[in-house]
Write a protein that holds these residues in place. Structure first.
Motif, short mmCIF file in Angstrom:
data_model
loop_
_atom_site.label_atom_id
_atom_site.label_comp_id
_atom_site.label_asym_id
_atom_site.label_seq_id
_atom_site.Cartn_x
_atom_site.Cartn_y
_atom_site.Cartn_z
N GLU A 176 0.86 -1.19 -0.15
CA GLU A 176 -0.17 -0.02 -0.07
C GLU A 176 0.88 1.17 0.05
N VAL A 209 1.28 5.27 0.42
CA VAL A 209 0.53 6.25 0.89
C VAL A 209 1.27 7.65 0.60
N TRP A 234 -2.37 12.61 3.04
CA TRP A 234 -2.82 12.31 4.19
C TRP A 234 -3.52 13.45 4.88
N LEU A 251 -5.65 9.18 7.64
CA LEU A 251 -4.46 8.46 7.72
C LEU A 251 -4.86 7.35 8.80
N ARG A 252 -4.96 8.21 9.94
CA ARG A 252 -4.92 7.36 11.36
C ARG A 252 -6.23 6.20 11.29
N LYS A 266 -7.45 5.23 8.38
CA LYS A 266 -7.06 4.08 7.35
C LYS A 266 -6.07 3.00 7.78
N LEU A 267 -5.21 3.57 8.41
CA LEU A 267 -4.15 2.56 9.09
C LEU A 267 -4.66 1.78 10.23
N LEU A 296 3.54 -1.27 4.19
CA LEU A 296 2.89 0.39 3.85
C LEU A 296 4.27 1.03 3.33
N VAL A 328 1.58 6.67 12.30
CA VAL A 328 1.83 5.37 11.78
C VAL A 328 1.55 4.25 12.82
N VAL A 360 6.77 -0.56 7.68
CA VAL A 360 6.78 0.80 6.91
C VAL A 360 8.17 0.65 6.32
#
Length: 466
Positions: free
Chosen positions: A292, A294, A297, A302-303, A305-306, A319, A331, A336
């Protein structure tokens, strides 16, 4: 107040659209100022409809830059200088100063004097282009869009992501529902996303069925739906970003891996998340990972979604996040890879090949930096979540280093575990940083401290096969 609907141009407009084309064809090669005046001479239909068709026609035109030598600007400067000298000397002669070329092309570099170069479409194609322009203008002041659709959802979602729009997808009885907005639309009214919303129209035309409702800045709504003439006949576009295209090429060039764009979505709590790629080893196609990317954001978006991805419990997800977004603090505990401008495909594949082990607090010599009053604190101040460190054995101890030196040390027990495994370590990723304070340390250890507070980087270690 109900939904607003564009007033589409139908087949009955074709005769006067043909008249517009014939009028325009006679002006091929003329300066733009001539075309601007000629627009006012057309009275073959209501003024608003004529203006729409002419605007659509102009979008396909180009204006040629002059090819004369010297360039018009240089020639003007030379003529002005020669004229000024001639007037001072009393010898001014316009024809002699202008020369054999006269004043032709003297101002050809100015926008109003550039020659129109027509690419005249058929009446049917121009009518379709005018309706598409009408739809784009209807969305110009939109701040958010809600779409219910069947079929070809990937294309719509792909464009939303590439245009840096925030998209939440849910399954519904009516099909798939997309809630789409722009980052700044959350904070203030803006028309900057109208063009981005409009760019989805061609993809919507490829859907089996859809209804789009856009919320406008004035509080009204506009509706587009299946059957609306929102794409030129035969329009087919492939939507990709240079970033993703480069990543796919790099993975293929490395060899030994397969890659699939737009795999099946992940559903969490009724919300669909669409990973960008699935990748797998060529010798083990049954085991794949999801990637994914990114690229935009807001903290809340973003929070959310993650967090959904974390709740999905997927161990096959990595990610890839643009470091320039500055979003390290939101995150979650997911693998990541950070990138600057270009994704390091080799680093992504190395992360997938190396299962991660996250160290607990008991694995660190927590007071290591606290007992030092030296440059280690400057190094720690530059460490951020997502950074890569190295694990090194020195003088019987095991340290975590960044490019400038050591930033942490492992406790004796953890050092004994990791010392023989160092050669198998493929990555050391900073997950977070915790702050330690002297007032939280008991004696006799407190008296050994040299500073009042310090940072401890918590890491996840990727280990390759033995």
């Amino acid at each position: 107040m109900g939904d607003r609907r564009p007033h589409w141009l139908g087949e009955e407009a074709l005769p006067w659209v043909e008249a517009v084309i014939e009028h325009a064809r006679r002006l091929d090669g003329e300066p733009w100022r001539v075309w601007t005046r000629a627009r006012e001479d057309l009275v073959v239909a209501p003024a608003g409809q004529i203006a729409l068709v002419l605007d659509a026609l102009e979008e396909s035109w180009t204006s040629s830059r002059p090819l004369s030598r010297p360039p018009p600007r240089e020639r003007r400067l030379a003529i002005y200088g020669a004229a000024a000298r001639a007037r001072r000397e009393g010898t001014f002669d316009r024809a002699r100063i202008l020369g054999p070329a006269g004043d032709a092309e003297l101002f050809a570099d100015l926008p109003s004097e550039r020659r129109v170069r027509l690419e005249v479409p058929s009446a049917q194609a121009l009518l379709a282009a005018a309706n598409l322009l009408l739809a784009r203008r209807a969305l110009r002041k939109a701040s958010s869009v809600r779409i219910v659709l069947y079929g070809a959802a990937h294309g719509v979602i792909r464009i939303a992501q590439l245009r840096r729009l925030m998209c939440v997808a849910r399954r519904s009885e009516d099909g798939l529902t997309l809630e789409i907005t722009g980052v700044f639309a959350l904070f203030r009214r803006t028309s900057m996303y109208g063009r981005a919303f409009a760019s989805m129209l061609s993809a919507l035309a490829a859907c089996d069925a859809f209804v789009l409702r856009a919320t406008l800045a004035d509080g009204g709504t506009v509706r587009l739906q299946t059957g609306d003439p929102i794409a030129p006949p035969g329009a087919a576009a492939t939507f990709d970003s240079k970033l993703e295209a480069a990543f796919a090429r790099d993975v293929a060039a490395l060899g030994g891996w397969g890659i699939l764009r737009e795999p099946e979505p992940i559903e969490v709590d009724g919300v669909l998340v669409f990973p960008d790629f699935a990748v797998w080893r060529s010798d083990d196609p049954a085991t794949s990972w999801l990637v994914e990317i990114v690229g935009f954001w807001t903290p809340d978006y973003l929070r959310a979604k993650l967090d959904r991805l974390a709740r999905a419990g997927r161990s096959d997800l990595v990610l890839v996040i643009d470091r320039r977004l500055g979003c390290a603090e939101v995150v979650p505990d997911l693998p990541v890879i950070w990138f600057d401008r270009r994704i390091d495909a080799a680093a992504v594949l190395a992360r997938l090949s190396a299962p991660e082990v996250r160290l607990g607090l008991g694995d660190y010599f927590l007071d290591f930096a606290g007992r030092r009053a030296d440059a280690i604190h400057a190094r720690l101040a530059g460490v951020k979540p997502g950074d890569s460190l190295s694990i090194v054995a020195r003088n019987g101890n095991v340290f975590l280093d960044n490019a400038d030196g050591e930033v942490a040390a492992l406790a004796l027990r953890a050092a004994g575990v990791w010392r023989p495994r160092i050669e198998r370590v493929r990555s050391v990723r900073v997950v977070s940083l915790v702050e330690r304070r002297a007032d939280g340390v008991r004696e006799p250890w407190r008296s050994r401290l040299a500073v009042e507070r310090w940072l401890v980087p918590l890491v996840a270690i990727g280990v390759g096969a033995s």
